[in-house]
Motif scaffolding. Structure first.
Motif, short mmCIF file in Angstrom:
data_model
loop_
_atom_site.label_atom_id
_atom_site.label_comp_id
_atom_site.label_asym_id
_atom_site.label_seq_id
_atom_site.Cartn_x
_atom_site.Cartn_y
_atom_site.Cartn_z
N ASP A 90 -8.69 96.99 124.45
CA ASP A 90 -8.33 98.09 123.57
C ASP A 90 -6.87 97.98 123.14
O ASP A 90 -6.05 97.32 123.78
CB ASP A 90 -8.62 99.45 124.23
CG ASP A 90 -7.93 99.61 125.58
OD1 ASP A 90 -7.53 98.60 126.19
OD2 ASP A 90 -7.80 100.77 126.02
N TRP A 120 -8.19 83.83 119.96
CA TRP A 120 -8.70 85.19 119.73
C TRP A 120 -7.68 85.96 118.87
O TRP A 120 -6.49 85.92 119.16
CB TRP A 120 -8.88 85.87 121.09
CG TRP A 120 -9.61 87.17 121.02
CD1 TRP A 120 -9.08 88.41 121.12
CD2 TRP A 120 -11.02 87.34 120.84
NE1 TRP A 120 -10.08 89.35 121.01
CE2 TRP A 120 -11.28 88.73 120.83
CE3 TRP A 120 -12.10 86.45 120.67
CZ2 TRP A 120 -12.55 89.25 120.66
CZ3 TRP A 120 -13.36 86.98 120.51
CH2 TRP A 120 -13.57 88.37 120.50
N ALA A 153 -5.59 92.23 116.56
CA ALA A 153 -6.03 93.56 116.99
C ALA A 153 -5.25 94.69 116.28
O ALA A 153 -5.87 95.68 115.86
CB ALA A 153 -5.92 93.67 118.51
C1 LIG Z 1 -4.02 88.29 125.09
S1 LIG Z 1 -3.89 89.53 123.85
C2 LIG Z 1 -4.46 88.63 122.46
C3 LIG Z 1 -4.14 89.28 121.14
C4 LIG Z 1 -4.68 88.50 119.95
N1 LIG Z 1 -4.04 87.21 119.80
C5 LIG Z 1 -4.53 89.28 118.63
O1 LIG Z 1 -4.01 88.74 117.66
O2 LIG Z 1 -4.97 90.44 118.60
C6 LIG Z 1 -5.24 90.56 124.29
C7 LIG Z 1 -5.01 91.98 123.85
O3 LIG Z 1 -5.27 92.09 122.46
C8 LIG Z 1 -5.88 93.31 122.18
N2 LIG Z 1 -7.23 93.03 121.65
C9 LIG Z 1 -7.77 91.82 121.43
N3 LIG Z 1 -9.00 91.93 120.90
C10 LIG Z 1 -9.24 93.25 120.78
C11 LIG Z 1 -10.34 94.01 120.28
N4 LIG Z 1 -11.44 93.40 119.81
N5 LIG Z 1 -10.24 95.35 120.30
C12 LIG Z 1 -9.13 95.97 120.77
N6 LIG Z 1 -8.07 95.30 121.24
C13 LIG Z 1 -8.12 93.96 121.25
C14 LIG Z 1 -5.96 94.10 123.48
O4 LIG Z 1 -4.81 94.91 123.57
C15 LIG Z 1 -5.95 92.99 124.49
O5 LIG Z 1 -5.46 93.44 125.73
#
Ligand SMILES: C[S@@+](CC[C@H](N)C(=O)[O-])C[C@H]1O[C@@H](n2cnc3c(N)ncnc32)[C@H](O)[C@@H]1O
Length: 258
Positions: free
Chosen positions: A250, A118, A151
């Protein structure tokens, strides 16, 4: 030689896939997908859709996720305990994946295993550490890593801002660490993995917030403004979105006002 591809898929819709990701998806024989049980149907649907569209012949193997004790992740929990716990969990995941790497295909060539990540593998994602551990277990393979839109990038684009101010750094952290790390000198701070809008504890410090949920997807929601003025709305908006969708992800940027 076996090969493994770690493919960043962006944070929202299919249109976030890069051309490199589409090419790599088409080269995978077997995807290993963590079966997280509680994962939302929407995230599973997106992953299934992109595999069936760009890698229709690939096999998908669900790998049950080893159980994880989340009590060590509470705000204020002991840092060493948390890291030790995560390391144990990664080792268990590596063992589970190692046994399921793609075998040689019918043409006798080494198979290619794909991991979908992701966003981008560089941000708060354990896949590369786990792939390293699989190597440490004695498995040999070529590795390719495909970057995806993360993100923080999706947040900046959606708000039409740069994350840093001219010549200044950006600090990226988690909700769990925000309270102990934050100081005005940090300047611009991006916060991820915050289920509690921990920024509410920084009201009264003269900060501006740029917030986004479901970034990059058709459900994207944005808010920005002086933290003190928008925090109450954000708290109820976030709770409402969570209730409506069953999940919310978020990310936000905090920056000194003015
Ligand atoms: C386990 S981390 C993964 C991050 C991911 N690898 C990236 O590059 O964004 C998960 C966090 O990423 C952020 N995140 C991931 N997808 C998101 C989205 N579609 N909208 C907002 N925040 C997102 C949020 O802060 C969430 O708690």
């Amino acid at each position: 030689m076996r090969s493994v591809k770690v493919i960043g898929i962006g944070t929202g819709g299919l249109d976030q896939l890069t051309l490199a990701a589409v090419r790599a998806l088409g080269e995978v024989d077997r995807f290993l997908v963590a079966d997280k049980g509680g994962e939302t149907a929407e995230l599973v649907r997106l992953r299934t859709e992109l595999i069936s569209r760009y890698a229709p012949k690939a096999e998908v193997v669900l790998v049950p996720d080893p159980p994880r004790d989340r009590s060590a992740e509470r705000p204020g929990a002991d840092g060493a305990g948390y890291l030790g716990h995560v390391a144990e969990w990664h080792a268990a995941r590596a063992r589970a994946y190692a046994d399921r790497l793609a075998p040689a295909n019918p043409a006798g060539e080494s198979g290619t295993t794909g991991f979908l990540v992701w966003g981008d593998p560089a941000f708060y994602d354990s896949t590369l550490r786990i792939v390293d551990r699989i190597r440490g277990l004695g498995y040999d393979f070529e590795l390719e890593v495909i970057p995806g839109i993360s993100a923080p990038q999706a947040l900046a684009a959606a708000h039409q801002i740069a994350l840093n101010r001219i010549g200044s750094p950006v600090h990226i952290t988690t909700g769990r660490r925000l309270r102990s790390e934050w100081s005005m000198e940090l300047g611009d701070v991006v916060v991820m993995l915050d289920g509690h809008l921990t920024c509410r504890e920084l009201v009264g410090r003269g900060l501006e917030i740029f917030w986004g949920a479901y970034l990059g997807s058709p459900d994207q929601v944005l808010r920005s403004g002086a933290l003190d003025e928008v925090i109450d709305e954000l708290v109820s908006l976030r709770a409402g979105l969570r209730a409506e969708h069953g999940w919310v992800m978020d990310t936000y940027l905090l920056r000194p006002l003015g």
